[in-house]
Design an enzyme around this catalytic site. Sequence first.
Site, PDB file in Angstrom:
ATOM      1  N   HIS A 160       0.842  -1.198   0.000  1.00 54.39           N
ATOM      2  CA  HIS A 160       0.000   0.000   0.000  1.00 54.39           C
ATOM      3  C   HIS A 160       0.883   1.256   0.000  1.00 54.39           C
ATOM      4  CE1 HIS A 160      -3.367   2.633   1.082  1.00 54.39           C
ATOM      5  NE2 HIS A 160      -2.496   3.222   1.900  1.00 54.39           N
ATOM      6  N   GLU A 161       1.850   1.302   0.900  1.00 50.51           N
ATOM      7  CA  GLU A 161       2.744   2.460   0.994  1.00 50.51           C
ATOM      8  C   GLU A 161       3.627   2.583  -0.246  1.00 50.51           C
ATOM      9  OE1 GLU A 161       2.450   4.817   3.200  1.00 50.51           O
ATOM     10  OE2 GLU A 161       0.884   3.677   4.228  1.00 50.51           O
ATOM     11  N   HIS A 186       1.853   4.631  -2.823  1.00 53.54           N
ATOM     12  CA  HIS A 186       1.993   6.077  -2.604  1.00 53.54           C
ATOM     13  C   HIS A 186       3.345   6.563  -3.112  1.00 53.54           C
ATOM     14  CE1 HIS A 186      -1.606   6.534  -0.176  1.00 53.54           C
ATOM     15  NE2 HIS A 186      -1.211   5.548   0.627  1.00 53.54           N
TER      16      HIS A 186
END
Length: 79
Positions: free
Chosen positions: A34-35, A38
């Site tokens: 998920h990170e 980003h």
Amino acid sequence: MKSDLLCFIPESLCSGFAEHIFKGVGCSAIILFHELGHFIVAKINHITVKEFSMGFGPKLFQFHKKETQYTLRLIPLGG
């Protein structure tokens, strides 16, 4: 009770503490990806990323590459 998500792991490893470890590692992997999403979107849009960190708490390991500091922290449940 054996979790359906861990059906590929032998029954002897799916009890108590070991099951919690497998779930923690799985959760950490989800957070990492998920990170990473980003991070990739920021880089594509030419946004400076000063630090990419996995976890929170005290630093365990870090290194620099270009303008970004990559860090692994003690509690791997956040980014």
